[in-house]
Design a protein around this motif. Structure first.
Motif, PDB file in Angstrom:
ATOM      1  N   SER A   1       0.831  -1.204   0.000  1.00  0.00           N
ATOM      2  CA  SER A   1       0.000   0.000   0.000  1.00  0.00           C
ATOM      3  C   SER A   1       0.867   1.256   0.000  1.00  0.00           C
ATOM      4  N   ILE A   2       1.951   1.245   0.803  1.00  0.00           N
ATOM      5  CA  ILE A   2       2.807   2.434   0.881  1.00  0.00           C
ATOM      6  C   ILE A   2       3.472   2.700  -0.473  1.00  0.00           C
ATOM      7  N   PHE A   3       4.052   1.648  -1.079  1.00  0.00           N
ATOM      8  CA  PHE A   3       4.678   1.829  -2.393  1.00  0.00           C
ATOM      9  C   PHE A   3       3.652   2.329  -3.416  1.00  0.00           C
ATOM     10  N   LEU A   4       2.472   1.714  -3.365  1.00  0.00           N
ATOM     11  CA  LEU A   4       1.428   2.086  -4.315  1.00  0.00           C
ATOM     12  C   LEU A   4       1.056   3.557  -4.140  1.00  0.00           C
ATOM     13  N   MET A   5       0.915   3.990  -2.879  1.00  0.00           N
ATOM     14  CA  MET A   5       0.536   5.373  -2.620  1.00  0.00           C
ATOM     15  C   MET A   5       1.624   6.342  -3.089  1.00  0.00           C
ATOM     16  N   LEU A   6       2.897   5.928  -2.974  1.00  0.00           N
ATOM     17  CA  LEU A   6       3.983   6.791  -3.455  1.00  0.00           C
ATOM     18  C   LEU A   6       3.840   7.028  -4.959  1.00  0.00           C
ATOM     19  N   ILE A   7       3.628   5.931  -5.692  1.00  0.00           N
ATOM     20  CA  ILE A   7       3.455   6.062  -7.143  1.00  0.00           C
ATOM     21  C   ILE A   7       2.246   6.938  -7.449  1.00  0.00           C
ATOM     22  N   VAL A   8       1.131   6.628  -6.758  1.00  0.00           N
ATOM     23  CA  VAL A   8      -0.107   7.366  -7.009  1.00  0.00           C
ATOM     24  C   VAL A   8       0.095   8.848  -6.716  1.00  0.00           C
ATOM     25  N   ALA A   9       0.720   9.153  -5.566  1.00  0.00           N
ATOM     26  CA  ALA A   9       0.870  10.549  -5.157  1.00  0.00           C
ATOM     27  C   ALA A   9       1.731  11.293  -6.173  1.00  0.00           C
TER      28      ALA A   9
ATOM     29  N   GLY B   1      -4.711  24.318  -0.191  1.00  0.00           N
ATOM     30  CA  GLY B   1      -5.914  23.787  -0.834  1.00  0.00           C
ATOM     31  C   GLY B   1      -5.606  22.535  -1.640  1.00  0.00           C
ATOM     32  N   ILE B   2      -4.488  22.566  -2.364  1.00  0.00           N
ATOM     33  CA  ILE B   2      -4.106  21.401  -3.174  1.00  0.00           C
ATOM     34  C   ILE B   2      -3.860  20.194  -2.273  1.00  0.00           C
ATOM     35  N   LEU B   3      -3.180  20.438  -1.152  1.00  0.00           N
ATOM     36  CA  LEU B   3      -2.883  19.328  -0.237  1.00  0.00           C
ATOM     37  C   LEU B   3      -4.158  18.735   0.351  1.00  0.00           C
ATOM     38  N   THR B   4      -5.118  19.588   0.703  1.00  0.00           N
ATOM     39  CA  THR B   4      -6.373  19.063   1.243  1.00  0.00           C
ATOM     40  C   THR B   4      -7.022  18.119   0.242  1.00  0.00           C
TER      41      THR B   4
ATOM     42  N   ALA C   1      -8.141  12.543  -1.682  1.00  0.00           N
ATOM     43  CA  ALA C   1      -8.029  11.622  -2.805  1.00  0.00           C
ATOM     44  C   ALA C   1      -7.206  10.386  -2.430  1.00  0.00           C
ATOM     45  N   LEU C   2      -6.079  10.600  -1.754  1.00  0.00           N
ATOM     46  CA  LEU C   2      -5.237   9.457  -1.383  1.00  0.00           C
ATOM     47  C   LEU C   2      -5.949   8.565  -0.369  1.00  0.00           C
ATOM     48  N   SER C   3      -6.722   9.171   0.538  1.00  0.00           N
ATOM     49  CA  SER C   3      -7.467   8.363   1.508  1.00  0.00           C
ATOM     50  C   SER C   3      -8.452   7.460   0.790  1.00  0.00           C
ATOM     51  N   ARG C   4      -9.023   7.977  -0.299  1.00  0.00           N
ATOM     52  CA  ARG C   4      -9.930   7.129  -1.057  1.00  0.00           C
ATOM     53  C   ARG C   4      -9.139   5.985  -1.703  1.00  0.00           C
ATOM     54  N   ALA C   5      -7.982   6.331  -2.260  1.00  0.00           N
ATOM     55  CA  ALA C   5      -7.207   5.329  -2.991  1.00  0.00           C
ATOM     56  C   ALA C   5      -6.704   4.216  -2.077  1.00  0.00           C
TER      57      ALA C   5
ATOM     58  N   ILE D   1      -7.573  -1.946  11.910  1.00  0.00           N
ATOM     59  CA  ILE D   1      -6.928  -0.997  12.828  1.00  0.00           C
ATOM     60  C   ILE D   1      -5.645  -0.459  12.202  1.00  0.00           C
ATOM     61  N   VAL D   2      -4.826  -1.372  11.632  1.00  0.00           N
ATOM     62  CA  VAL D   2      -3.568  -0.932  11.019  1.00  0.00           C
ATOM     63  C   VAL D   2      -3.855   0.015   9.850  1.00  0.00           C
ATOM     64  N   LEU D   3      -4.840  -0.369   9.030  1.00  0.00           N
ATOM     65  CA  LEU D   3      -5.196   0.478   7.882  1.00  0.00           C
ATOM     66  C   LEU D   3      -5.600   1.876   8.350  1.00  0.00           C
ATOM     67  N   LEU D   4      -6.450   1.926   9.397  1.00  0.00           N
ATOM     68  CA  LEU D   4      -6.895   3.226   9.918  1.00  0.00           C
ATOM     69  C   LEU D   4      -5.716   4.008  10.478  1.00  0.00           C
ATOM     70  N   ALA D   5      -4.812   3.319  11.195  1.00  0.00           N
ATOM     71  CA  ALA D   5      -3.666   3.999  11.797  1.00  0.00           C
ATOM     72  C   ALA D   5      -2.792   4.623  10.709  1.00  0.00           C
ATOM     73  N   ILE D   6      -2.539   3.860   9.637  1.00  0.00           N
ATOM     74  CA  ILE D   6      -1.696   4.395   8.555  1.00  0.00           C
ATOM     75  C   ILE D   6      -2.385   5.568   7.873  1.00  0.00           C
ATOM     76  N   LEU D   7      -3.699   5.441   7.713  1.00  0.00           N
ATOM     77  CA  LEU D   7      -4.478   6.520   7.104  1.00  0.00           C
ATOM     78  C   LEU D   7      -4.367   7.792   7.946  1.00  0.00           C
ATOM     79  N   LEU D   8      -4.532   7.645   9.263  1.00  0.00           N
ATOM     80  CA  LEU D   8      -4.457   8.810  10.154  1.00  0.00           C
ATOM     81  C   LEU D   8      -3.059   9.417  10.128  1.00  0.00           C
TER      82      LEU D   8
END
Lengths: 292, 332
Positions: free
Chosen positions: A78-86, A202-205, A210-214, A268-275
């Motif tokens: 998930s972390i690698f994927l989010m890096l690419i996505v971001a 604004g862009i960061l918000t 968007a990333l939270s959805r992804a 729980i882990v997913l939520l923690a990483i999201l937060l």
């Protein structure tokens, strides 16, 4: 005469004050609906998952036994994927927004692009999965790899980033822009030194939302071939991968009751990483907001 | 000036896409060398092999495969096996193109899928990993039904039958509406029930029928409603024995009703709802890749134990041996 008038005013005022009070209570109740369900969700997930949540759970690969199963492949995937996505979605998304807001001529064609980007934000994620399968997996020949998944997800959240970046750029006061032009700055200089720094919060918000959805999406990734059980971490853009929601989804479908608790620990882990992700972004955002 | 900038932006974008596509090309070379590396390290099971093994298919078979891959990865850490679970049909979509090595399935391959494979020069051969007993269940609160014949099952589930109440099936049963809980139409479990009981005729639909891809949802729905009936894999019944009652199935008029259990499923006595669980092997991959060969042999040696651990029923030992002999003859 005067007294009567005063009484009339008082009477009408009472009605308005009462209406105001009623509405306040209603609005407060509406606020609590979300809050109550959030608390219920946390309570349920925590009581179910906490027993299986330990360091081993986070750092182990999937296993057929509930006590030994872990989320490590999903966490890192998930972390690698989010890096690419971001990286991909922010670069392309912000560029698009800059073009549409600052460079594009105001004509029917630009309007057409704008409306379509907004519509794209409402397209179901499974459709993006099929798009990714056709283009990235087959046409670009990436196969069922991390980069194919990452680009698919980047496309999925691109509209949200474009729209929020457009809003942010538009809300930069025109006085500042004109001042910059007045000093003899070119358009690009104005964008890079005035508009972008001012619109970064604004862009960061938008990017955070968007990333939270992804990070919680499963359906498009199943289509572009994310694995369910994998015992290695991705070592290149063209490696196989899995993500947290796929692992959690798989656990919830098992017949044995213990797997429901393992899934709880995964959530729980997913939520923690999201937060964690959100708070990092909030910190960056606050820093830029102060500078302006 | 403006035009030049948008052109530059466009060019940069094309460049990025191009570079990424080029990466894609170089990887397939890498994989090819990986495979040949695996091959040269010999084909006997005890030796070290390496390289990828790609597995996809039925989510019903997934737990068995996950179990096997997990134990295998401890013996052969250099083999990088991945298991996806995109459903029997999803697996065949990839295996008939030759994209994966093993394709798990909870049903047999369909004719059109077979034709697809032939078109792509892919040869797929089934291996039976375990049995599952499709269990027809009612709530533990249901006190009137213990067994059903195939005819009665048809009356309950077929769209063409008029029966909507339990009393329509048997006058002694209550005058209550039957609530049906069934796996979704994409699942291999539904396909199997559809084939052997409904004989490919449409099942009842509408307000009294609940379809779900998540078998746990079916379990929850049935256990709280004495008028509900549904079916799913044996493992889901075995885990919820307290809340559910499994029905005996009477195959033919004079036959005795048989309930699913480890013994009746393995012996074939529980018929016609015992079903085999397969993995289809890409024969070319088996011949060409040492790690696939090694994993397939490992699978046949350990599938019985793995199946039982995750709640399915193992085949008799000699059946695994027979299959192992067949598989070994492919390489010759």
């Amino acid at each position: 005469m005067l007294g009567q008038n005063e009484q009339g005013i008082k009477k009408r005022m009472e009605g308005r004050v009462l209406l105001n009070k009623i509405l306040m209570v209603l609005f407060f109740l509406a606020t609590t609906v979300g809050l109550v369900f959030l608390v219920l969700l946390f309570y349920r997930v925590l009581t179910q998952g906490i027993g299986y949540l330990n360091w081993n759970f986070i750092t182990s690969f999937p296993a057929p036994y509930p006590e030994k199963a872990g989320l490590w492949a999903g966490v890192m995937g998930s972390i690698f994927l989010m890096l690419i996505v971001a990286v991909f979605a922010v670069i392309v998304g912000v560029s698009t927004a800059i073009y549409l807001e600052e460079y594009a001529k105001q004509n029917k064609f630009t309007d057409f692009i704008r409306v379509n980007i907004q519509n794209l934000a409402g397209v179901p994620s499974i459709v993006f999965g099929l798009l990714g399968l056709t283009f990235f997996v087959y046409m670009f020949n990436f196969g069922y790899t991390l980069i194919a998944g990452g680009l698919t997800m980047a496309l999925l959240i691109l509209p949200v980033i474009v729209v929020s970046a457009q809003e942010a750029i538009r809300s930069v006061p025109s006085e500042i822009k004109e001042a910059s032009y007045g000093m003899g700055a070119s358009k690009w200089q104005t964008i890079a030194r005035v508009i972008l720094p001012a619109s970064i919060p604004g862009i960061l918000t938008g990017t955070i939302i968007a990333l939270s959805r992804a990070i919680g999406e499963t359906a498009p990734l199943i289509i572009v071939g994310a694995a369910t059980a994998i015992f290695t971490l991705p070592d290149s853009l063209l490696a196989k991968y899995t993500v947290m929601p796929i692992q959690i989804y798989n656990w919830t479908g098992r017949p044995q009751e213990e797997w429901q608790y393992v899934a709880g620990a995964g959530i729980i882990v997913l939520l923690a990483i999201l937060l964690l992700m959100n708070s990092i972004a909030v910190i960056i955002r606050n820093k830029y907001q102060r500078r302006l | 000036m403006k035009n030049f900038k948008s052109l530059a932006l466009m060019l940069a974008f094309i460049l990025v896409v191009g570079v990424l596509a080029a990466c894609g090309g170089s990887n397939s070379d890498e994989e090819a060398t990986d495979n040949s590396g695996g091959e040269s390290s010999g084909d006997s099971g005890s030796e070290e092999v390496s390289g990828p093994v790609a597995i996809d298919g039925s989510s019903t078979v997934f737990p068995i495969m996950e179990n096997l891959v997990y134990t295998y990865s401890q013996e052969q850490p250099e083999v990088n096996a991945t298991v996806n679970s995109s459903g029997s049909g999803g697996g065949f979509k990839k295996s008939t193109k030759g994209e994966i090595d093993l394709s798990n399935a909870s049903r047999e391959i369909k004719e059109e899928e077979m034709a697809q494979a032939e078109e792509n020069d892919v040869q797929l051969e089934p291996l039976t990993l375990a049995y599952d007993g499709l269990s027809v269940v009612v709530s533990a609160e249901n006190d009137f039904v213990d067994q059903l014949s195939i005819e009665q099952l048809k009356q309950i589930f077929l769209d063409s039958s008029e029966a909507t109440k339990w009393s329509d099936i048997n006058p002694e049963w209550p005058d209550e509406t039957i609530k049906i809980f069934s796996p979704g139409h994409d699942s291999g479990t539904f396909d199997y029930f559809n084939e052997v009981i409904l004989e490919e005729n449409p099942m009842k639909e509408g307000e009294n029928t609940t379809l779900s891809e998540d078998d746990n949802v079916l379990v929850r729905g049935i256990e709280n409603d004495p008028n509900a009936i549904g079916f799913f894999g044996y493992a889901y019944y075995a885990e919820n024995k307290d809340a559910l009652k499994v029905l005996g199935i009477q195959d033919g008029e004079d036959a005795e009703a048989v309930k699913p259990s480890g013994d009746t499923i393995q012996s074939g006595e529980y018929t016609p709802l015992s079903r085999p669980l397969f993995t289809y092997v890409n024969v070319n991959a088996y011949k060409e890749k040492a790690q696939v060969r090694d994993f397939v042999e490992y699978t046949l040696n350990n599938a019985g134990k793995a199946a039982e651990e995750v709640g399915y029923v193992a085949l008799p030992d000699e059946k695994y041996q027979e299959q192992l002999d067949t598989v070994k003859s492919w390489a010759e």
